[in-house]
Design a protein around this motif. Structure first.
Motif, PDB file in Angstrom:
ATOM      1  N   LEU A 150       0.814  -1.222   0.000  1.00 10.84           N
ATOM      2  CA  LEU A 150       0.000   0.000   0.000  1.00 10.84           C
ATOM      3  C   LEU A 150       0.848   1.273   0.000  1.00 10.84           C
ATOM      4  N   ARG A 151       1.865   1.324   0.876  1.00  8.96           N
ATOM      5  CA  ARG A 151       2.631   2.579   0.994  1.00  8.96           C
ATOM      6  C   ARG A 151       3.368   2.910  -0.299  1.00  8.96           C
ATOM      7  N   VAL A 152       3.751   1.865  -1.054  1.00 11.63           N
ATOM      8  CA  VAL A 152       4.458   2.078  -2.315  1.00 11.63           C
ATOM      9  C   VAL A 152       3.484   2.588  -3.380  1.00 11.63           C
ATOM     10  N   LEU A 153       2.321   1.964  -3.442  1.00 11.18           N
ATOM     11  CA  LEU A 153       1.310   2.411  -4.412  1.00 11.18           C
ATOM     12  C   LEU A 153       0.864   3.845  -4.088  1.00 11.18           C
ATOM     13  N   GLN A 154       0.780   4.153  -2.796  1.00 12.29           N
ATOM     14  CA  GLN A 154       0.433   5.531  -2.400  1.00 12.29           C
ATOM     15  C   GLN A 154       1.519   6.517  -2.839  1.00 12.29           C
ATOM     16  N   TYR A 155       2.775   6.112  -2.728  1.00 11.89           N
ATOM     17  CA  TYR A 155       3.872   6.995  -3.144  1.00 11.89           C
ATOM     18  C   TYR A 155       3.819   7.231  -4.650  1.00 11.89           C
ATOM     19  N   LEU A 156       3.520   6.168  -5.404  1.00  7.20           N
ATOM     20  CA  LEU A 156       3.433   6.310  -6.866  1.00  7.20           C
ATOM     21  C   LEU A 156       2.334   7.304  -7.247  1.00  7.20           C
ATOM     22  N   SER A 157       1.152   7.134  -6.665  1.00  7.57           N
ATOM     23  CA  SER A 157       0.027   8.025  -6.979  1.00  7.57           C
ATOM     24  C   SER A 157       0.274   9.429  -6.451  1.00  7.57           C
ATOM     25  N   GLY A 158       0.818   9.501  -5.262  1.00  7.26           N
ATOM     26  CA  GLY A 158       0.984  10.787  -4.584  1.00  7.26           C
ATOM     27  C   GLY A 158       2.212  11.530  -5.075  1.00  7.26           C
ATOM     28  N   GLN A 159       3.337  11.276  -4.452  1.00  5.27           N
ATOM     29  CA  GLN A 159       4.556  12.038  -4.753  1.00  5.27           C
ATOM     30  C   GLN A 159       4.943  11.977  -6.230  1.00  5.27           C
ATOM     31  N   LEU A 160       4.737  10.837  -6.895  1.00  4.86           N
ATOM     32  CA  LEU A 160       5.182  10.716  -8.288  1.00  4.86           C
ATOM     33  C   LEU A 160       4.073  10.989  -9.290  1.00  4.86           C
ATOM     34  N   ASN A 161       2.847  11.165  -8.789  1.00  2.34           N
ATOM     35  CA  ASN A 161       1.733  11.545  -9.670  1.00  2.34           C
ATOM     36  C   ASN A 161       1.550  10.574 -10.850  1.00  2.34           C
ATOM     37  N   VAL A 162       1.780   9.309 -10.580  1.00  2.00           N
ATOM     38  CA  VAL A 162       1.656   8.278 -11.610  1.00  2.00           C
ATOM     39  C   VAL A 162       0.168   7.999 -11.857  1.00  2.00           C
ATOM     40  N   SER A 163      -0.213   7.800 -13.099  1.00  2.00           N
ATOM     41  CA  SER A 163      -1.624   7.553 -13.428  1.00  2.00           C
ATOM     42  C   SER A 163      -2.068   6.193 -12.885  1.00  2.00           C
ATOM     43  N   ASP A 164      -3.373   6.030 -12.741  1.00  2.00           N
ATOM     44  CA  ASP A 164      -3.898   4.745 -12.263  1.00  2.00           C
ATOM     45  C   ASP A 164      -3.480   3.612 -13.196  1.00  2.00           C
ATOM     46  N   GLU A 165      -3.470   3.893 -14.499  1.00  2.00           N
ATOM     47  CA  GLU A 165      -3.097   2.859 -15.451  1.00  2.00           C
ATOM     48  C   GLU A 165      -1.633   2.439 -15.280  1.00  2.00           C
ATOM     49  N   ASP A 166      -0.761   3.426 -15.125  1.00  2.00           N
ATOM     50  CA  ASP A 166       0.661   3.109 -14.940  1.00  2.00           C
ATOM     51  C   ASP A 166       0.905   2.400 -13.604  1.00  2.00           C
ATOM     52  N   LYS A 167       0.148   2.809 -12.591  1.00  2.00           N
ATOM     53  CA  LYS A 167       0.282   2.167 -11.277  1.00  2.00           C
ATOM     54  C   LYS A 167      -0.153   0.714 -11.376  1.00  2.00           C
ATOM     55  N   ASN A 168      -1.212   0.485 -12.129  1.00  2.00           N
ATOM     56  CA  ASN A 168      -1.712  -0.866 -12.333  1.00  2.00           C
ATOM     57  C   ASN A 168      -0.677  -1.729 -13.071  1.00  2.00           C
ATOM     58  N   GLN A 169      -0.047  -1.123 -14.082  1.00  4.14           N
ATOM     59  CA  GLN A 169       0.993  -1.852 -14.834  1.00  4.14           C
ATOM     60  C   GLN A 169       2.185  -2.182 -13.945  1.00  4.14           C
ATOM     61  N   TRP A 170       2.553  -1.234 -13.105  1.00  3.99           N
ATOM     62  CA  TRP A 170       3.622  -1.475 -12.117  1.00  3.99           C
ATOM     63  C   TRP A 170       3.271  -2.706 -11.291  1.00  3.99           C
ATOM     64  N   TYR A 171       2.056  -2.723 -10.758  1.00  2.80           N
ATOM     65  CA  TYR A 171       1.614  -3.838  -9.932  1.00  2.80           C
ATOM     66  C   TYR A 171       1.726  -5.165 -10.706  1.00  2.80           C
ATOM     67  N   HIS A 172       1.145  -5.163 -11.904  1.00  2.00           N
ATOM     68  CA  HIS A 172       1.146  -6.386 -12.722  1.00  2.00           C
ATOM     69  C   HIS A 172       2.567  -6.823 -13.068  1.00  2.00           C
ATOM     70  N   HIS A 173       3.415  -5.848 -13.385  1.00  2.00           N
ATOM     71  CA  HIS A 173       4.791  -6.158 -13.783  1.00  2.00           C
ATOM     72  C   HIS A 173       5.509  -6.985 -12.717  1.00  2.00           C
ATOM     73  N   TRP A 174       5.438  -6.555 -11.466  1.00  2.00           N
ATOM     74  CA  TRP A 174       6.198  -7.247 -10.411  1.00  2.00           C
ATOM     75  C   TRP A 174       5.576  -8.599 -10.075  1.00  2.00           C
ATOM     76  N   ILE A 175       4.248  -8.694 -10.205  1.00  2.00           N
ATOM     77  CA  ILE A 175       3.623 -10.009 -10.027  1.00  2.00           C
ATOM     78  C   ILE A 175       4.124 -10.958 -11.122  1.00  2.00           C
ATOM     79  N   HIS A 176       4.090 -10.519 -12.363  1.00  2.00           N
ATOM     80  CA  HIS A 176       4.504 -11.410 -13.457  1.00  2.00           C
ATOM     81  C   HIS A 176       5.992 -11.771 -13.338  1.00  2.00           C
ATOM     82  N   GLN A 177       6.835 -10.791 -12.998  1.00  2.00           N
ATOM     83  CA  GLN A 177       8.262 -11.098 -12.786  1.00  2.00           C
ATOM     84  C   GLN A 177       8.432 -12.210 -11.758  1.00  2.00           C
ATOM     85  N   GLY A 178       7.761 -12.030 -10.624  1.00  2.00           N
ATOM     86  CA  GLY A 178       7.927 -12.971  -9.522  1.00  2.00           C
ATOM     87  C   GLY A 178       7.269 -14.314  -9.798  1.00  2.00           C
ATOM     88  N   PHE A 179       6.058 -14.262 -10.330  1.00  2.00           N
ATOM     89  CA  PHE A 179       5.312 -15.511 -10.516  1.00  2.00           C
ATOM     90  C   PHE A 179       5.884 -16.356 -11.660  1.00  2.00           C
TER      91      PHE A 179
END
Lengths: 218, 218
Positions: A114-143
């Motif tokens: 949560l705190r990382v996703l909040q930082y992306l949206s907040g301090q870095l002003n990342v769009s919801d779509e980019d934040k979602n891709q970030w999330y998916h990216h690390w899941i796919h890397q790991g899985f």
């Protein structure tokens, strides 16, 4: 020993791990909900910081012990209440269980917290779509890597036919990935094992939706 | 047992941890450099993925064992070569050492890893200044809590006067923070302990600058 109290939050993956471990070991516990969103996040309150200066859940109070870090908590439970060992004693399986658990708990989970996703949206002003891709990216890397490893290690569960720490880490991570609509169809072993685990009573009782604070917010 | 080979990279914090642990235990090892930048990153090569599908360093080959995940590797070393235990046996110290090590290795390091900084610059097109602030933010979050905890636990080193896994994790993280010019003057215990540790031969020999592949690139 006094009472056992788990400070957590229904949707926290790390708290979910500890609930599963406590349930598997048949240890009773009370729960205190630390709402991670409300009032700017109750984990940041002065009161909670007395328990955990890291400002993260979970914290387990077990008699005189105040413990943080879910993996360290589960190791403590394993060593204090060894009835159902989550990290096996056999050296090869022991190493394998730790490494696979860390593949999830170190390589995936901290990036999608949560705190990382909040930082992306907040301090870095990342769009919801980019934040979602970030999330998916690390899941796919790991899985992707995990699926490869599970092809060699899995039986009914992640490592053979006994429930281990890997399973305790996997189910909350899959729950979380499903929340973010990650397509997991490319990981048939992960899907199969997760389904088996979610049939177990200890996992059912630990699920976010059946916690007292469920639906208290995202 | 055959020979012992560490696949790492001079500036990888996780490889640095394993070098320190091997040195503390007096275990000899050969090194193979996996250049994390050159050719798009040698950790992504098909050959390296045979050793580690996670595409991360370090990997330790110890006779028949092929091990990844630095913390799991160090636990393996501790259990296989228990001469200088990095995680103590006493239950309270044991828990404390694991939790503090995880405060660094889970709460800080995964967020400031090379692949994460590359994702910020690349896919998210984050400016160098914002990337730098991201880096500093997670160091300060983690080190503030750690400094509070070390006030209670530290002696000459992070937990009392014996070198533990916490120290093994701390020194590479501080090295990394210095590379990114993080002002650590607000953490006098972290600074003092790090200075003591860097006086020890095992830490000196593990330092990035004295590795065979030092200065091979950033």
């Amino acid at each position: 020993m006094g009472e056992r109290v788990l400070y957590g939050y229904w949707r926290s993956s790390a708290a979910y791990r500890v609930r599963i471990a406590l349930n598997l070991k048949g240890l009773s516990y009370q729960q205190r909900s630390i709402h991670l969103i409300k009032n700017g996040g109750e984990q940041h309150s002065a009161e909670f910081q007395q328990l955990n200066p890291n400002q993260l859940v979970p914290v387990l109070v077990d008699g005189d012990w105040v413990l943080n870090q879910s993996l360290a908590i589960i190791d403590y439970l394993d060593e204090t209440y060894p009835d159902q060992l989550l990290t096996p004693q056999d050296p090869q399986r022991r190493y394998l269980v730790k490494a696979l658990a860390q593949d999830i708990a170190i390589d995936v989970h901290p990036l999608n917290n949560l705190r990382v996703l909040q930082y992306l949206s907040g301090q870095l002003n990342v769009s919801d779509e980019d934040k979602n891709q970030w999330y998916h990216h690390w899941i796919h890397q790991g899985f992707s890597a995990l699926e490869t490893r599970l092809a060699a290690s899995s039986g009914q569960y992640c490592v053979g036919d006994e429930v281990t720490l890997v399973d305790v880490c996997l189910v909350p991570q899959v729950y979380n990935a499903n929340r973010f609509n990650v397509d997991l169809s490319g990981y048939p072993i992960i899907e199969r094992v997760t389904m088996s685990l979610n049939d177990l009573d200890a996992f059912k009782r630990a699920a976010p939706e059946v916690q007292p604070d469920a639906n208290a917010g995202s």
